[in-house]
Enzyme design. Structure first.
Site, PDB file in Angstrom:
ATOM      1  N   LYS A 134      48.554  -3.817  83.552  1.00 23.95           N
ATOM      2  CA  LYS A 134      47.254  -4.309  83.079  1.00 23.95           C
ATOM      3  C   LYS A 134      47.310  -5.830  82.897  1.00 23.95           C
ATOM      4  CE  LYS A 134      46.026   0.072  80.950  1.00 23.95           C
ATOM      5  NZ  LYS A 134      45.703   0.887  79.784  1.00 23.95           N
ATOM      6  N   GLN A 138      47.153   0.652  73.393  1.00 21.66           N
ATOM      7  CA  GLN A 138      47.653   1.670  74.331  1.00 21.66           C
ATOM      8  C   GLN A 138      48.016   2.955  73.582  1.00 21.66           C
ATOM      9  OE1 GLN A 138      47.542   1.181  77.599  1.00 21.66           O
ATOM     10  NE2 GLN A 138      48.547   3.045  78.273  1.00 21.66           N
ATOM     11  N   ASP A 147      38.130  -0.025  76.126  1.00 19.28           N
ATOM     12  CA  ASP A 147      38.525   1.352  76.464  1.00 19.28           C
ATOM     13  C   ASP A 147      37.344   2.315  76.314  1.00 19.28           C
ATOM     14  OD1 ASP A 147      41.133   1.907  77.333  1.00 19.28           O
ATOM     15  OD2 ASP A 147      41.972   1.610  75.319  1.00 19.28           O
TER      16      ASP A 147
HETATM   17  N1  L34 Z   1      44.241   2.981  75.201  1.00 16.72           N
HETATM   18  N2  L34 Z   1      45.659   4.294  76.437  1.00 16.72           N
HETATM   19  C1  L34 Z   1      44.567   3.535  76.375  1.00 16.72           C
HETATM   20  N3  L34 Z   1      43.777   3.305  77.440  1.00 16.72           N
HETATM   21  C2  L34 Z   1      44.087   3.850  78.637  1.00 16.72           C
HETATM   22  O1  L34 Z   1      43.272   3.671  79.688  1.00 16.72           O
HETATM   23  C3  L34 Z   1      45.247   4.623  78.758  1.00 16.72           C
HETATM   24  N4  L34 Z   1      45.675   5.155  79.950  1.00 16.72           N
HETATM   25  C4  L34 Z   1      46.289   6.486  79.955  1.00 16.72           C
HETATM   26  C5  L34 Z   1      47.404   6.466  78.896  1.00 16.72           C
HETATM   27  N5  L34 Z   1      47.055   5.736  77.695  1.00 16.72           N
HETATM   28  C6  L34 Z   1      46.008   4.871  77.618  1.00 16.72           C
HETATM   29  C7  L34 Z   1      46.192   4.431  80.967  1.00 16.72           C
HETATM   30  O2  L34 Z   1      46.127   3.223  81.020  1.00 16.72           O
HETATM   31  C8  L34 Z   1      46.808   6.578  81.369  1.00 16.72           C
HETATM   32  N6  L34 Z   1      46.775   5.232  81.890  1.00 16.72           N
HETATM   33  C9  L34 Z   1      47.298   4.848  83.137  1.00 16.72           C
HETATM   34  C10 L34 Z   1      47.198   3.546  83.613  1.00 16.72           C
HETATM   35  C11 L34 Z   1      47.716   3.174  84.837  1.00 16.72           C
HETATM   36  C12 L34 Z   1      48.344   4.083  85.614  1.00 16.72           C
HETATM   37  C13 L34 Z   1      48.464   5.391  85.186  1.00 16.72           C
HETATM   38  C14 L34 Z   1      47.944   5.763  83.945  1.00 16.72           C
HETATM   39  C15 L34 Z   1      48.927   3.632  86.915  1.00 16.72           C
HETATM   40  O3  L34 Z   1      48.853   2.496  87.266  1.00 16.72           O
HETATM   41  N7  L34 Z   1      49.556   4.546  87.680  1.00 16.72           N
HETATM   42  C16 L34 Z   1      50.191   4.207  88.934  1.00 16.72           C
HETATM   43  C17 L34 Z   1      51.677   4.444  88.832  1.00 16.72           C
HETATM   44  C18 L34 Z   1      52.307   3.533  87.846  1.00 16.72           C
HETATM   45  C19 L34 Z   1      53.754   3.891  87.555  1.00 16.72           C
HETATM   46  O4  L34 Z   1      54.601   3.689  88.439  1.00 16.72           O
HETATM   47  O5  L34 Z   1      54.024   4.327  86.446  1.00 16.72           O
HETATM   48  C20 L34 Z   1      49.591   5.066  90.022  1.00 16.72           C
HETATM   49  O6  L34 Z   1      49.618   4.648  91.171  1.00 16.72           O
HETATM   50  O7  L34 Z   1      49.131   6.149  89.704  1.00 16.72           O
END
Ligand code: L34
Length: 295
Positions: free
Chosen positions: A54, A98, A121
């Site tokens: 982020k 988060q 959020d």
């Molecule tokens: N407050 N908490 C708050 N806001 C959010 O919007 C989130 N979320 C969820 C968990 N807690 C939170 C996220 O940011 C899930 N989440 C999130 C964000 C990004 C990715 C996955 C979940 C992401 O970028 N996933 C990548 C893989 C990243 C890796 O290697 O770990 C993908 O390509 O899916």
């Protein structure tokens, strides 16, 4: 039929480019940049990875991006005081705490403490309420990303039977509310299934659009999917180890077999995840624009 794969990574990049144009223009005009703070409590590896991504994206877009790391044993009182400090900081337009938070902290209490105008959020009850009414200012990032993927991926939501697996406050509940609204990227007939549902497969098999946020690998297998359905996989599960010593990322959907049956599918990684981050940028831009109008 093998499904068309919608790359969240590519769609995310496209939207980020659109955001950048707007930010550059506003920056010139107002001499202020969007400010985003992400508060990370403790050392959950997944959370660290998401929050880092982020911050990196925010910087790429020219935002003032602050990652405020706090120890896992921070008191609830101190965390509330920290949130309040950013509430009062005019250079910060978006505040994100988060999740998950450690057990000794009441997460709702912390979310309620965020100024709703800075709640990028969309988790504050005021913003949840606005979402349900159909007047959202901040749509929660993951649901907003899903909706954008459906629109840009060419899935017809209007009149579709959309089945959502999972009822979390972060994904299931808000996306259900968004998809029953009138308007583009919505107007669906929505069914939400969850751990209290008697026969989950009975419902998923009827879905034109199937959104899976169950938090469990292979929660949806091919026999649970209707031929030609559009399948959005929201899960991010870390399983096993690759030869390089890294955990493998898989979604909640049994990808390969389901791909053969679906008409559209999102991969993991590179599907909904990057969209979540992009929608956070969009919400922060909205909060920043709101603050400019206030002045
Ligand atoms: N407050 N908490 C708050 N806001 C959010 O919007 C989130 N979320 C969820 C968990 N807690 C939170 C996220 O940011 C899930 N989440 C999130 C964000 C990004 C990715 C996955 C979940 C992401 O970028 N996933 C990548 C893989 C990243 C890796 O290697 O770990 C993908 O390509 O899916």
């Amino acid at each position: 039929m093998a499904a068309k794969v919608i790359s969240g990574k590519e769609v995310a990049q496209q939207i980020r480019a659109e955001i950048k144009v707007e930010v550059d223009e506003l920056k010139q005009k107002h001499n202020v940049v969007p400010g985003l703070v992400t508060i990370l409590v403790g050392e959950n590896p997944a959370s660290i990875s998401y929050v880092t991504a982020k911050g990196k994206t925010a910087k790429e877009l020219g935002y003032n991006s602050i990652q405020d790391d706090q120890p896992g044993d921070i008191s609830e009182e101190d965390l509330l005081a920290l949130v309040d400090r950013y509430n009062k900081d005019d250079s910060i337009h978006g505040i994100l705490v988060q999740l998950p938070l450690p057990k000794h902290i009441d997460a709702n209490k912390v979310l309620y403490a965020i100024n709703p105008d800075k709640d990028v959020d969309g988790f504050h009850p005021v913003n949840v309420g606005k979402l349900v009414i159909g007047e959202a200012i901040f749509k929660p990032c993951t649901p907003a990303g899903i909706q954008e993927l459906l629109i840009r991926g060419g899935a017809e939501t209007k009149g579709a039977h959309t089945v959502i697996v999972g009822r979390s406050n972060i994904v299931g509940k808000p996306i259900a509310n968004m998809l029953i609204q009138k308007g583009p990227g919505a107007n669906s007939t929505v069914t939400v299934v969850h751990t209290g549902t008697k026969d989950i497969a009975y419902h998923t098999k009827q879905a034109d659009i199937l959104i899976v946020a169950a938090g469990q690998p292979k929660a949806v297998t091919a026999d649970m999917v209707k031929e030609g359905a559009a399948v959005i996989d929201v899960g991010v599960n870390r399983i096993g180890m690759t030869p390089e010593g890294k955990a493998k990322l898989v979604g909640d959907v049994d990808y390969e077999p389901v791909k053969e049956k679906a008409s559209l599918i999102t991969p993991v990684p590179g599907g909904v995840g990057p969209m979540t981050i992009t929608m956070l940028m969009k919400n922060t831009l909205a909060a920043y624009k709101y603050s400019l109008n206030e002045k």
